[in-house]
Design a protein around this motif. Structure first.
Motif, PDB file in Angstrom:
ATOM      1  N   SER A  46      60.570 104.498  27.911  1.00 57.93           N
ATOM      2  CA  SER A  46      61.156 105.778  27.520  1.00 57.93           C
ATOM      3  C   SER A  46      60.148 106.844  27.896  1.00 57.93           C
ATOM      4  N   VAL A  47      60.489 107.644  28.915  1.00 55.91           N
ATOM      5  CA  VAL A  47      59.442 108.449  29.542  1.00 55.91           C
ATOM      6  C   VAL A  47      59.592 109.966  29.432  1.00 55.91           C
ATOM      7  N   HIS A  48      60.768 110.466  29.040  1.00 60.11           N
ATOM      8  CA  HIS A  48      60.947 111.922  29.054  1.00 60.11           C
ATOM      9  C   HIS A  48      62.192 112.274  28.256  1.00 60.11           C
ATOM     10  N   VAL A  49      62.263 113.507  27.805  1.00 57.92           N
ATOM     11  CA  VAL A  49      63.441 114.007  27.098  1.00 57.92           C
ATOM     12  C   VAL A  49      63.674 115.456  27.490  1.00 57.92           C
ATOM     13  N   GLY A  50      64.932 115.850  27.553  1.00 61.55           N
ATOM     14  CA  GLY A  50      65.303 117.235  27.816  1.00 61.55           C
ATOM     15  C   GLY A  50      66.395 117.648  26.847  1.00 61.55           C
ATOM     16  N   ILE A  51      66.679 118.937  26.796  1.00 59.48           N
ATOM     17  CA  ILE A  51      67.753 119.453  25.950  1.00 59.48           C
ATOM     18  C   ILE A  51      68.868 119.967  26.852  1.00 59.48           C
ATOM     19  N   ILE A  52      70.082 119.534  26.571  1.00 60.20           N
ATOM     20  CA  ILE A  52      71.226 119.940  27.392  1.00 60.20           C
ATOM     21  C   ILE A  52      71.593 121.385  27.069  1.00 60.20           C
ATOM     22  N   GLU A  53      71.581 122.189  28.104  1.00 57.92           N
ATOM     23  CA  GLU A  53      71.970 123.588  27.980  1.00 57.92           C
ATOM     24  C   GLU A  53      73.467 123.739  28.245  1.00 57.92           C
ATOM     25  N   LYS A  54      73.980 122.958  29.205  1.00 62.15           N
ATOM     26  CA  LYS A  54      75.391 123.064  29.573  1.00 62.15           C
ATOM     27  C   LYS A  54      75.872 121.729  30.124  1.00 62.15           C
ATOM     28  N   ALA A  55      77.063 121.320  29.693  1.00 63.71           N
ATOM     29  CA  ALA A  55      77.724 120.147  30.261  1.00 63.71           C
ATOM     30  C   ALA A  55      78.850 120.666  31.154  1.00 63.71           C
ATOM     31  N   ASN A  56      78.848 120.261  32.412  1.00 64.29           N
ATOM     32  CA  ASN A  56      79.785 120.779  33.394  1.00 64.29           C
ATOM     33  C   ASN A  56      80.954 119.827  33.608  1.00 64.29           C
ATOM     34  N   ALA A  57      82.103 120.372  33.987  1.00 60.97           N
ATOM     35  CA  ALA A  57      83.330 119.585  34.174  1.00 60.97           C
ATOM     36  C   ALA A  57      83.181 118.514  35.247  1.00 60.97           C
ATOM     37  N   ASP A  58      82.264 118.695  36.188  1.00 57.17           N
ATOM     38  CA  ASP A  58      82.088 117.724  37.272  1.00 57.17           C
ATOM     39  C   ASP A  58      81.168 116.558  36.897  1.00 57.17           C
ATOM     40  N   GLY A  59      80.766 116.466  35.621  1.00 57.58           N
ATOM     41  CA  GLY A  59      79.910 115.369  35.172  1.00 57.58           C
ATOM     42  C   GLY A  59      78.424 115.666  35.241  1.00 57.58           C
ATOM     43  N   VAL A  61      74.993 117.958  34.235  1.00 57.21           N
ATOM     44  CA  VAL A  61      74.480 118.706  33.094  1.00 57.21           C
ATOM     45  C   VAL A  61      73.375 119.634  33.569  1.00 57.21           C
ATOM     46  N   ASP A  62      73.174 120.691  32.829  1.00 65.06           N
ATOM     47  CA  ASP A  62      72.041 121.587  33.027  1.00 65.06           C
ATOM     48  C   ASP A  62      71.147 121.404  31.807  1.00 65.06           C
ATOM     49  N   THR A  63      69.873 121.169  32.053  1.00 67.24           N
ATOM     50  CA  THR A  63      68.934 120.930  30.953  1.00 67.24           C
ATOM     51  C   THR A  63      67.773 121.909  31.009  1.00 67.24           C
ATOM     52  N   ILE A  64      67.104 122.004  29.886  1.00 71.17           N
ATOM     53  CA  ILE A  64      65.822 122.688  29.805  1.00 71.17           C
ATOM     54  C   ILE A  64      64.822 121.626  29.387  1.00 71.17           C
ATOM     55  N   GLU A  65      63.758 121.481  30.176  1.00 69.75           N
ATOM     56  CA  GLU A  65      62.783 120.418  29.946  1.00 69.75           C
ATOM     57  C   GLU A  65      61.373 120.973  29.996  1.00 69.75           C
ATOM     58  N   GLY A  66      60.587 120.605  29.019  1.00 72.76           N
ATOM     59  CA  GLY A  66      59.178 120.958  29.006  1.00 72.76           C
ATOM     60  C   GLY A  66      58.371 119.869  29.679  1.00 72.76           C
ATOM     61  N   ASN A  67      57.144 120.171  29.998  1.00 68.02           N
ATOM     62  CA  ASN A  67      56.237 119.223  30.645  1.00 68.02           C
ATOM     63  C   ASN A  67      56.879 118.583  31.874  1.00 68.02           C
ATOM     64  N   SER A  68      57.572 119.398  32.636  1.00 67.30           N
ATOM     65  CA  SER A  68      58.223 118.952  33.855  1.00 67.30           C
ATOM     66  C   SER A  68      57.488 119.608  35.018  1.00 67.30           C
ATOM     67  N   ASP A  69      56.735 118.835  35.762  1.00 63.90           N
ATOM     68  CA  ASP A  69      55.841 119.391  36.779  1.00 63.90           C
ATOM     69  C   ASP A  69      54.897 120.429  36.156  1.00 63.90           C
ATOM     70  N   ASP A  70      54.410 120.119  34.949  1.00 63.03           N
ATOM     71  CA  ASP A  70      53.484 120.973  34.202  1.00 63.03           C
ATOM     72  C   ASP A  70      54.047 122.353  33.863  1.00 63.03           C
ATOM     73  N   GLN A  71      55.358 122.434  33.677  1.00 67.12           N
ATOM     74  CA  GLN A  71      55.973 123.695  33.274  1.00 67.12           C
ATOM     75  C   GLN A  71      57.309 123.431  32.589  1.00 67.12           C
ATOM     76  N   VAL A  72      57.890 124.468  32.017  1.00 72.60           N
ATOM     77  CA  VAL A  72      59.247 124.384  31.485  1.00 72.60           C
ATOM     78  C   VAL A  72      60.182 124.689  32.644  1.00 72.60           C
ATOM     79  N   MET A  73      61.200 123.819  32.815  1.00 76.46           N
ATOM     80  CA  MET A  73      62.115 123.980  33.956  1.00 76.46           C
ATOM     81  C   MET A  73      63.552 123.770  33.543  1.00 76.46           C
ATOM     82  N   ARG A  74      64.439 124.438  34.243  1.00 78.02           N
ATOM     83  CA  ARG A  74      65.864 124.135  34.161  1.00 78.02           C
ATOM     84  C   ARG A  74      66.170 123.133  35.261  1.00 78.02           C
TER      85      ARG A  74
END
Length: 93
Positions: A46-59, A61-74
């Protein structure tokens, strides 16, 4: 969601214990946690976790993740193709 450790696998156990673990990777919703790896057993699986910002109709998701390439990223992706193994809603959501 609150935990006593920084281990991403605890999100899985939280969902299991509170009845908010989604079956497979189904029905993601904004505010849900998405957990990456192959399972909740240890820090190698179990290596990472993100928070879902948006679930899209095409399957996707858009997430916001910390510690992703040493920064917060969408991020924008299909959960199964990025190695997600669980989606967990907060209790009471």
């Amino acid at each position: 969601m609150s935990f006593s450790t920084a281990f991403s696998g605890d999100f899985y156990y939280y969902g299991r214990n509170h009845g908010t673990l989604h079956s497979g990777l189904s029905d993601p919703r904004p505010g849900d946690a998405i957990v990456f790896g192959s399972g909740p057993q240890n820090t190698s699986t179990s290596v990472h976790v993100g928070i879902i910002e948006k679930a899209n109709a095409d399957g996707t998701v858009d997430t916001i993740e910390g510690n992703s390439d040493d920064q917060v990223m969408r991020r924008h992706f299909v959960p199964a193709t990025r190695g997600a193994y669980a989606i967990v809603s907060p209790a009471g959501a």
